[in-house]
Design a protein around this motif. Sequence first.
Motif, PDB file in Angstrom:
ATOM      1  N   CYS A  94     -14.406  -6.510   4.644  1.00 52.15           N
ATOM      2  CA  CYS A  94     -13.349  -6.643   5.642  1.00 52.15           C
ATOM      3  C   CYS A  94     -12.041  -6.922   4.907  1.00 52.15           C
ATOM      4  CB  CYS A  94     -13.677  -7.792   6.597  1.00 52.15           C
ATOM      5  SG  CYS A  94     -13.680  -9.393   5.773  1.00 52.15           S
ATOM      6  N   GLY A  95     -10.974  -7.047   5.637  1.00 45.66           N
ATOM      7  CA  GLY A  95      -9.669  -7.298   5.022  1.00 45.66           C
ATOM      8  C   GLY A  95      -9.640  -8.571   4.187  1.00 45.66           C
ATOM      9  N   VAL A  96     -10.511  -9.503   4.517  1.00 44.61           N
ATOM     10  CA  VAL A  96     -10.598 -10.745   3.755  1.00 44.61           C
ATOM     11  C   VAL A  96     -11.057 -10.451   2.330  1.00 44.61           C
ATOM     12  CG1 VAL A  96     -11.802 -12.951   3.582  1.00 44.61           C
ATOM     13  CG2 VAL A  96     -11.091 -12.098   5.836  1.00 44.61           C
ATOM     14  N   GLY A  97     -12.140  -9.672   2.227  1.00 40.02           N
ATOM     15  CA  GLY A  97     -12.681  -9.341   0.917  1.00 40.02           C
ATOM     16  C   GLY A  97     -11.696  -8.550   0.080  1.00 40.02           C
ATOM     17  N   VAL A  98     -11.048  -7.589   0.705  1.00 36.28           N
ATOM     18  CA  VAL A  98     -10.081  -6.751  -0.015  1.00 36.28           C
ATOM     19  C   VAL A  98      -9.039  -7.644  -0.688  1.00 36.28           C
ATOM     20  CG1 VAL A  98      -8.334  -4.947   0.213  1.00 36.28           C
ATOM     21  CG2 VAL A  98     -10.395  -4.863   1.633  1.00 36.28           C
ATOM     22  N   GLN A  99      -8.530  -8.605   0.083  1.00 37.01           N
ATOM     23  CA  GLN A  99      -7.480  -9.470  -0.457  1.00 37.01           C
ATOM     24  C   GLN A  99      -8.006 -10.432  -1.500  1.00 37.01           C
ATOM     25  OE1 GLN A  99      -4.630 -11.104   2.469  1.00 37.01           O
ATOM     26  NE2 GLN A  99      -5.849  -9.986   3.964  1.00 37.01           N
ATOM     27  N   PHE A 100      -9.214 -10.966  -1.218  1.00 37.10           N
ATOM     28  CA  PHE A 100      -9.677 -12.034  -2.108  1.00 37.10           C
ATOM     29  C   PHE A 100     -10.133 -11.490  -3.465  1.00 37.10           C
ATOM     30  CE2 PHE A 100     -12.224 -15.992  -3.006  1.00 37.10           C
ATOM     31  CZ  PHE A 100     -11.107 -16.799  -3.102  1.00 37.10           C
ATOM     32  N   VAL A 101     -10.712 -10.317  -3.468  1.00 37.65           N
ATOM     33  CA  VAL A 101     -11.082  -9.711  -4.754  1.00 37.65           C
ATOM     34  C   VAL A 101      -9.806  -9.529  -5.581  1.00 37.65           C
ATOM     35  CG1 VAL A 101     -11.940  -7.606  -5.866  1.00 37.65           C
ATOM     36  CG2 VAL A 101     -13.191  -8.596  -3.926  1.00 37.65           C
ATOM     37  N   GLY A 102      -8.744  -9.090  -4.919  1.00 37.24           N
ATOM     38  CA  GLY A 102      -7.464  -8.931  -5.617  1.00 37.24           C
ATOM     39  C   GLY A 102      -6.934 -10.261  -6.131  1.00 37.24           C
ATOM     40  N   GLU A 103      -7.065 -11.292  -5.289  1.00 34.16           N
ATOM     41  CA  GLU A 103      -6.573 -12.617  -5.668  1.00 34.16           C
ATOM     42  C   GLU A 103      -7.326 -13.155  -6.879  1.00 34.16           C
ATOM     43  OE1 GLU A 103      -6.125 -14.244  -1.534  1.00 34.16           O
ATOM     44  OE2 GLU A 103      -6.048 -16.127  -2.657  1.00 34.16           O
ATOM     45  N   VAL A 104      -8.653 -12.997  -6.859  1.00 39.58           N
ATOM     46  CA  VAL A 104      -9.481 -13.527  -7.941  1.00 39.58           C
ATOM     47  C   VAL A 104      -9.289 -12.701  -9.210  1.00 39.58           C
ATOM     48  CG1 VAL A 104     -11.862 -13.934  -8.701  1.00 39.58           C
ATOM     49  CG2 VAL A 104     -11.170 -14.534  -6.368  1.00 39.58           C
ATOM     50  N   ALA A 105      -9.179 -11.397  -9.045  1.00 40.07           N
ATOM     51  CA  ALA A 105      -9.109 -10.518 -10.223  1.00 40.07           C
ATOM     52  C   ALA A 105      -7.723 -10.540 -10.864  1.00 40.07           C
ATOM     53  CB  ALA A 105      -9.485  -9.101  -9.827  1.00 40.07           C
ATOM     54  N   GLY A 106      -6.712 -10.891 -10.103  1.00 41.21           N
ATOM     55  CA  GLY A 106      -5.368 -10.940 -10.682  1.00 41.21           C
ATOM     56  C   GLY A 106      -4.534  -9.732 -10.325  1.00 41.21           C
ATOM     57  N   GLU A 107      -3.229  -9.879 -10.532  1.00 43.81           N
ATOM     58  CA  GLU A 107      -2.294  -8.899  -9.976  1.00 43.81           C
ATOM     59  C   GLU A 107      -2.371  -7.520 -10.633  1.00 43.81           C
ATOM     60  OE1 GLU A 107       1.456 -10.769 -10.356  1.00 43.81           O
ATOM     61  OE2 GLU A 107       1.505 -10.634 -12.535  1.00 43.81           O
ATOM     62  N   GLU A 108      -2.999  -7.431 -11.786  1.00 44.12           N
ATOM     63  CA  GLU A 108      -3.118  -6.128 -12.441  1.00 44.12           C
ATOM     64  C   GLU A 108      -4.101  -5.212 -11.704  1.00 44.12           C
ATOM     65  OE1 GLU A 108      -1.712  -5.336 -15.863  1.00 44.12           O
ATOM     66  OE2 GLU A 108      -0.396  -6.832 -14.930  1.00 44.12           O
ATOM     67  N   VAL A 109      -5.008  -5.845 -10.990  1.00 49.21           N
ATOM     68  CA  VAL A 109      -6.093  -5.073 -10.380  1.00 49.21           C
ATOM     69  C   VAL A 109      -5.689  -4.575  -8.998  1.00 49.21           C
ATOM     70  CG1 VAL A 109      -8.494  -5.164  -9.562  1.00 49.21           C
ATOM     71  CG2 VAL A 109      -7.822  -6.368 -11.665  1.00 49.21           C
ATOM     72  N   ILE A 110      -5.806  -3.267  -8.821  1.00 50.94           N
ATOM     73  CA  ILE A 110      -5.479  -2.678  -7.517  1.00 50.94           C
ATOM     74  C   ILE A 110      -6.744  -2.613  -6.680  1.00 50.94           C
ATOM     75  CG2 ILE A 110      -4.699  -0.558  -6.358  1.00 50.94           C
ATOM     76  CD1 ILE A 110      -3.116  -0.100  -9.081  1.00 50.94           C
ATOM     77  N   VAL A 111      -6.714  -3.251  -5.520  1.00 55.22           N
ATOM     78  CA  VAL A 111      -7.866  -3.224  -4.616  1.00 55.22           C
ATOM     79  C   VAL A 111      -7.432  -2.527  -3.320  1.00 55.22           C
ATOM     80  CG1 VAL A 111      -9.675  -4.566  -3.486  1.00 55.22           C
ATOM     81  CG2 VAL A 111      -8.583  -5.441  -5.565  1.00 55.22           C
ATOM     82  N   LEU A 112      -8.155  -1.485  -2.958  1.00 52.78           N
ATOM     83  CA  LEU A 112      -7.811  -0.717  -1.746  1.00 52.78           C
ATOM     84  C   LEU A 112      -8.891  -0.908  -0.684  1.00 52.78           C
ATOM     85  CD1 LEU A 112      -6.741   2.625  -3.463  1.00 52.78           C
ATOM     86  CD2 LEU A 112      -5.252   0.786  -2.662  1.00 52.78           C
TER      87      LEU A 112
END
Lengths: 223, 144, 309
Positions: A94-112
């Motif tokens: 869900c939108g939660v996971g999309v954002q949190f994976v990005g948050e944990v992985a750091g700003e270099e990682v693009i999560v769509l």
Amino acid sequence: MIVGERKPLEEIRAMLDPYRKILILGCGECVSVCMAGGEKEVGILASQLRMLYKRQGREVEIGEVTLIRQCDREYIEPHLDKIYQADVVLSMACGVGVQFVGEVAGEEVIVLPALNTKFYGVNLEAGMWAERCAGCGDCVLDKTAGICPIARCAKRLLNGPCGGSQGGRCEINPEVECAWQLIHERLKARGQLELLEEIVPAKNWKPSLSGGPRKVIREDLRL
Amino acid sequence: MGNFEPKIVGMFCHYCALAAQDVAGKGRMSFAPNIREVRVLCTGKIDVLHILKAMEDGADGVLIIGCKLGECYFREGNMRAFKRVDYARKLLDEIGIEGERVQMYEVPGPMGKRFADIITEMTEKIKSLGPSPLKKAAQEELMA
Amino acid sequence: MKAGSNLEKILEKGEFAVTGELGPPKGNDIEVIKKKAEHLRGNVDAINVTDNQTAVVRMSSIATCALLVQMGLEPVMQMVTRDRNRIAIQSDIFGATALGIKNMLCLSGDHQIFGNQKEAANVFDIDSIQLIQCVKAMRDEGTLLGGQEKIEGQVRLFIGAAANPFADPFEFRVVRLAKKVKAGVDFIQTQCIYDMDRFKEWMRMVTDRGLHEKVHILAGITPLKSGGMARYMAKNVAGITIPDKIIARMVKAKDAREEGMKICVEQIEELRQIKGVHGIHIMAIEWEEVVPEIVKRAGLLPRPKVSKN
């Protein structure tokens, strides 16, 4: 559960266009249960995309991983290596996971996002999910016979059915049940119709999203 | 492409298709030799992912044979299979692979002749569609 | 006097009130308003101005009402909670009363799915009953909703609301009216009535509860223009039921418009006999010119004069 629905392939294809190394990241919680973004759906989307790219003669590497859940840091961290190796992460959470994976992985990682997150709902019958809660932050179910008029009335009315309720159906669509008809029936069966005589005053929407992004803090659990 | 011999993955129900196949064999009926066969206990066990994987791994078509509607050994497995076939076709159509490469037939019990006819019919159908677009793409890539 | 409006005075005097309805233009053409208004002048006691009814974008109810005030007519400003939160609602009420508007009808409003901006977000911060409470607090307590802030000046509004005796669940309909009365409503305009039996049944429940002594009920009527319109409304308009015999009369009629008027006049005569009905509300949708004739035939002319102050 949070109910999601996969985006149309064309939309997914277009957002993935610039990338050569894709990691499709499934989530083992709600979206697995509603068959939108679990291990199997990751497999199906990966297979579909691999065939698509093969047809287009494009070399795209597609990885598949399904986490226990994407809304907890501890389940994301063990997979960070794979996440960093990819050009892009396509999250089927869900939108939660999309954002949190990005948050944990750091700003270099693009999560769509591969899904449209729809609502908090139930599995009504096989292949059918329906909305039940709107997360308004101030539950009224004790006053409404356990049926939510915020999530299930098209006008979020708090004082009974509007003039558009007919034959138990909502004016917006005959497929939609009138939540207030349901509340009325249940209270009648319980002999509690007098509850509907009371005026429910204007709702405080501060605990809802209208009050800004929300947070829950439990001091006893904090480290 | 004149001598194109399609590769078809056959996913056959143990209770009807395989019985029919036995009858066809015993009756020395001939049918096209293009099927790679997978036995399933019920077509209801077949998932969309199995169909996609077969196509992805190089099949030109997928043939599913189950019991006649209403006669499924597990009551409604074949009905579910029909719906999944529809969905798999939609997913294939989305990526430009003809959904009709996936076909599902019903065989009413051990009818060898019907079985042999289906195999031939399916083989002809896939022959007329030509090799899977995935192979074509791969070939074009080789030629380029 | 709560607001000192013409409508309030007429109802308080015990006269049988007549209100009309005016749908603002789908644009800013004032001529449309003038033309419709002139059909109603002298024939009704107040004119409802709809607020983007069926969620179709039209000139704002407040602006149209203010124009009517300038023309020497008395408007009933309709306001829906679909498009405004409590901030906008109260601000608009300040503006409306400053512009001379004295009657207001509190509605939740048709869902935006019916209109021409289907992708809009709706508001529904409060519902129609809470809106009544809000206006009453502004008028009687001189405070904003929530009771804290004092208002500069005075909000004088005759507060109205709608009732639909034809919606479901039927037994709740009178409860809903009772809630509106408890919230502080002064007058009610009903959904248009064709099923007289059901309306009488509802009114019986209303009088059983004694609600007719606490609120003025104006019975809604809509003249039918043609058999096709009758059939269409019966089938497609939410919350309206039309008995087969009325549809049959309209379909068979040689002059459908004349028949529609006749039915209307008969309805008014019948409604006047019902205990608790204090007036009628004529909603002649895009057929405002028929109002003078109906009111005349029903013997409701001339309209009573009340003192200006």
